[in-house]
Design a protein around this motif. Structure first.
Motif, mmCIF file in Angstrom:
data_model
loop_
_atom_site.group_PDB
_atom_site.id
_atom_site.type_symbol
_atom_site.label_atom_id
_atom_site.label_comp_id
_atom_site.label_asym_id
_atom_site.label_seq_id
_atom_site.Cartn_x
_atom_site.Cartn_y
_atom_site.Cartn_z
ATOM 1 N N LEU A 1 36.215 46.219 45.429
ATOM 2 C CA LEU A 1 37.321 46.756 46.221
ATOM 3 C C LEU A 1 37.905 45.710 47.165
ATOM 4 O O LEU A 1 39.026 45.849 47.630
ATOM 5 C CB LEU A 1 36.831 47.967 47.028
ATOM 6 C CG LEU A 1 37.851 49.080 47.283
ATOM 7 C CD1 LEU A 1 38.303 49.686 45.963
ATOM 8 C CD2 LEU A 1 37.244 50.164 48.155
ATOM 9 N N ALA A 2 37.160 44.661 47.443
ATOM 10 C CA ALA A 2 37.614 43.644 48.391
ATOM 11 C C ALA A 2 38.436 42.540 47.737
ATOM 12 O O ALA A 2 38.970 41.677 48.448
ATOM 13 C CB ALA A 2 36.406 43.035 49.098
ATOM 14 N N LEU A 3 38.545 42.531 46.407
ATOM 15 C CA LEU A 3 39.212 41.426 45.709
ATOM 16 C C LEU A 3 40.631 41.141 46.206
ATOM 17 O O LEU A 3 40.980 39.973 46.413
ATOM 18 C CB LEU A 3 39.219 41.684 44.205
ATOM 19 C CG LEU A 3 37.962 41.295 43.424
ATOM 20 C CD1 LEU A 3 38.170 41.543 41.945
ATOM 21 C CD2 LEU A 3 37.605 39.842 43.654
ATOM 22 N N PRO A 4 41.499 42.135 46.377
ATOM 23 C CA PRO A 4 42.862 41.825 46.834
ATOM 24 C C PRO A 4 42.890 41.094 48.176
ATOM 25 O O PRO A 4 43.632 40.112 48.339
ATOM 26 C CB PRO A 4 43.524 43.202 46.933
ATOM 27 C CG PRO A 4 42.759 44.058 45.967
ATOM 28 C CD PRO A 4 41.348 43.577 46.060
ATOM 29 N N ASP A 5 42.079 41.532 49.129
ATOM 30 C CA ASP A 5 42.040 40.865 50.430
ATOM 31 C C ASP A 5 41.438 39.465 50.328
ATOM 32 O O ASP A 5 41.880 38.526 51.011
ATOM 33 C CB ASP A 5 41.233 41.698 51.436
ATOM 34 C CG ASP A 5 41.984 42.924 51.907
ATOM 35 O OD1 ASP A 5 42.068 43.872 51.106
ATOM 36 O OD2 ASP A 5 42.488 42.923 53.037
ATOM 37 N N LEU B 1 42.276 33.629 50.541
ATOM 38 C CA LEU B 1 41.988 32.323 49.953
ATOM 39 C C LEU B 1 43.201 31.679 49.289
ATOM 40 O O LEU B 1 43.113 30.554 48.767
ATOM 41 C CB LEU B 1 40.851 32.447 48.937
ATOM 42 C CG LEU B 1 39.494 32.895 49.517
ATOM 43 C CD1 LEU B 1 38.484 33.116 48.395
ATOM 44 C CD2 LEU B 1 38.962 31.887 50.523
ATOM 45 N N GLY B 2 44.317 32.397 49.258
ATOM 46 C CA GLY B 2 45.554 31.830 48.720
ATOM 47 C C GLY B 2 45.594 31.729 47.211
ATOM 48 O O GLY B 2 46.198 30.803 46.658
ATOM 49 N N VAL B 3 44.954 32.675 46.509
ATOM 50 C CA VAL B 3 44.984 32.704 45.046
ATOM 51 C C VAL B 3 45.364 34.109 44.598
ATOM 52 O O VAL B 3 45.418 35.048 45.410
ATOM 53 C CB VAL B 3 43.617 32.306 44.443
ATOM 54 C CG1 VAL B 3 43.271 30.874 44.809
ATOM 55 C CG2 VAL B 3 42.514 33.265 44.910
ATOM 56 N N SER B 4 45.625 34.251 43.293
ATOM 57 C CA SER B 4 45.948 35.570 42.762
ATOM 58 C C SER B 4 44.674 36.349 42.475
ATOM 59 O O SER B 4 43.588 35.772 42.323
ATOM 60 C CB SER B 4 46.766 35.434 41.476
ATOM 61 O OG SER B 4 45.967 34.894 40.440
ATOM 62 N N VAL B 5 44.823 37.668 42.385
ATOM 63 C CA VAL B 5 43.666 38.513 42.053
ATOM 64 C C VAL B 5 43.136 38.157 40.671
ATOM 65 O O VAL B 5 41.925 38.162 40.436
ATOM 66 C CB VAL B 5 44.061 40.000 42.131
ATOM 67 C CG1 VAL B 5 42.910 40.885 41.661
ATOM 68 C CG2 VAL B 5 44.454 40.383 43.552
ATOM 69 N N LEU C 1 40.937 35.230 40.815
ATOM 70 C CA LEU C 1 39.701 35.522 41.530
ATOM 71 C C LEU C 1 38.757 36.421 40.734
ATOM 72 O O LEU C 1 37.656 36.731 41.197
ATOM 73 C CB LEU C 1 40.025 36.170 42.886
ATOM 74 C CG LEU C 1 39.015 35.907 44.020
ATOM 75 C CD1 LEU C 1 38.919 34.424 44.307
ATOM 76 C CD2 LEU C 1 39.428 36.668 45.273
ATOM 77 N N GLN C 2 39.177 36.831 39.530
ATOM 78 C CA GLN C 2 38.300 37.652 38.696
ATOM 79 C C GLN C 2 36.989 36.940 38.388
ATOM 80 O O GLN C 2 35.977 37.581 38.104
ATOM 81 C CB GLN C 2 39.008 38.015 37.384
ATOM 82 C CG GLN C 2 40.071 39.086 37.515
ATOM 83 C CD GLN C 2 39.493 40.439 37.924
ATOM 84 O OE1 GLN C 2 38.391 40.803 37.509
ATOM 85 N NE2 GLN C 2 40.226 41.170 38.735
ATOM 86 N N ASP D 1 39.217 36.658 30.118
ATOM 87 C CA ASP D 1 39.980 36.391 31.335
ATOM 88 C C ASP D 1 41.274 35.640 31.032
ATOM 89 O O ASP D 1 42.312 35.886 31.659
ATOM 90 C CB ASP D 1 39.136 35.585 32.322
ATOM 91 C CG ASP D 1 38.130 36.450 33.061
ATOM 92 O OD1 ASP D 1 38.156 37.674 32.847
ATOM 93 O OD2 ASP D 1 37.327 35.910 33.833
ATOM 94 N N SER D 2 41.240 34.737 30.062
ATOM 95 C CA SER D 2 42.441 33.987 29.690
ATOM 96 C C SER D 2 43.512 34.893 29.104
ATOM 97 O O SER D 2 44.714 34.606 29.227
ATOM 98 C CB SER D 2 42.085 32.891 28.676
ATOM 99 O OG SER D 2 41.193 31.948 29.230
ATOM 100 N N ALA D 3 43.090 35.978 28.472
ATOM 101 C CA ALA D 3 44.056 36.886 27.839
ATOM 102 C C ALA D 3 45.028 37.485 28.843
ATOM 103 O O ALA D 3 46.162 37.819 28.487
ATOM 104 C CB ALA D 3 43.310 37.992 27.106
ATOM 105 N N GLN D 4 44.611 37.596 30.095
ATOM 106 C CA GLN D 4 45.485 38.205 31.095
ATOM 107 C C GLN D 4 46.700 37.334 31.417
ATOM 108 O O GLN D 4 47.715 37.837 31.876
ATOM 109 C CB GLN D 4 44.682 38.469 32.373
ATOM 110 C CG GLN D 4 43.499 39.400 32.150
ATOM 111 C CD GLN D 4 42.745 39.692 33.429
ATOM 112 O OE1 GLN D 4 43.342 39.971 34.460
ATOM 113 N NE2 GLN D 4 41.422 39.617 33.380
ATOM 114 N N THR D 5 46.584 36.041 31.181
ATOM 115 C CA THR D 5 47.709 35.140 31.443
ATOM 116 C C THR D 5 48.316 34.563 30.172
ATOM 117 O O THR D 5 49.533 34.427 30.054
ATOM 118 C CB THR D 5 47.261 33.978 32.354
ATOM 119 O OG1 THR D 5 46.113 33.345 31.770
ATOM 120 C CG2 THR D 5 46.897 34.496 33.736
#
Length: 253
Positions: A36-40, A45-49, A52-53, A222-226
């Motif tokens: 639940l803390a990932l977005p914050d 830290l200046g990166v995308s969610v 940060l996966q 994880d690469s599939a998301q981008t």
């Protein structure tokens, strides 16, 4: 009404079960609270969610690839000793993650934390199985897993409250006093035990093959998301990872 009395052996069993149940609770709270803390975390830290996966993926990879090895190490070196080491590892990695200055440091801390969690879970179950009489093992393990289920339910609530009203870093830092408590419970309540019948060496090759397969398969997903599911950077790692996992099961059977 007189209070019930327990024999020394019964008190020891109760102490062992309490220690392992609290251990399962702590591990599950940590995992589900951090989700639940990932977005914050990403914003801080200046990166995308998406980037940060790996905070979650690195943890799960090391848990899965360390699970079998930690059980064998506990059998060889002593379960109480490994529980204490893994609890300390979990706490130190939590401290490092809570103080992490960037994404790379946080992912590395979570990977180490996963090794500690794997030992706490698998050696914890072995400890309960060894300590309790056969007729009571099932019930004792059920209580430990129930504690883990409570942790799964409480994790999102705790993670949401700490992230909203304090900081996401406290989601990790709160593990430090918890692991100190756990170490004290393990030290005071659990007797040392080993399995003298198992081979005294580890299957390093099998561990390496499984860890590599899990890493590549997770990296591909994880690469599939981008990059998309049909891209080479997605399909090739997944294919090699699945092949390595299949090789692991074929060799280890």
């Amino acid at each position: 009404m007189p209070r019930p009395t327990f024999s020394p052996d019964e008190r020891r069993l109760r102490g062992t079960l309490i220690a392992i149940s609290v251990m399962f609770l702590a591990v599950q709270v940590d995992f589900f609270a951090l989700n639940l803390a990932l977005p914050d975390m990403a914003r801080d830290l200046g990166v995308s969610v998406t980037e940060l996966q790996w905070v979650l993926s690195a943890y799960m990879i090391t848990v899965a690839s360390s699970f079998i090895a930690m059980g064998r190490i506990g059998d060889i070196l002593g379960r109480k000793k490994i529980l204490l080491i893994c609890t300390a590892l979990f706490g130190v990695a939590s401290l490092a993650g809570g103080l992490a200055p960037n994404e790379a440091a946080l992912v590395a801390a979570r990977a180490v934390q996963g090794v500690g969690a794997a030992g706490m879970i698998t050696v914890g179950i072995a400890t309960v199985t060894n300590a309790f009489p056969p007729k009571r093992v099932g019930g004792a393990i059920g209580i430990a897993y129930t504690a883990g289920g409570v942790g799964s339910a409480l994790g999102p609530l705790i993670g949401g409250l700490l992230t909203t009203f304090v900081t996401w870093r406290l989601v990790l830092l709160i593990n430090v006093p918890m692991t100190i408590l756990l170490a004290a419970l393990v030290y005071a309540s659990i007797d040392e035990s080993r399995d003298e019948t198992v081979p005294k060496q580890l299957d390093y090759r099998g561990i390496a093959v499984l860890a590599s397969g899990l890493f590549l398969a997770t990296f591909g997903v994880d690469s599939a998301q981008t990059a998309g599911w049909l891209s080479a950077s997605t399909l090739i790692p997944i294919a090699i990872g699945v092949l390595l996992i299949a090789v692991f099961f074929f060799v280890e059977r």
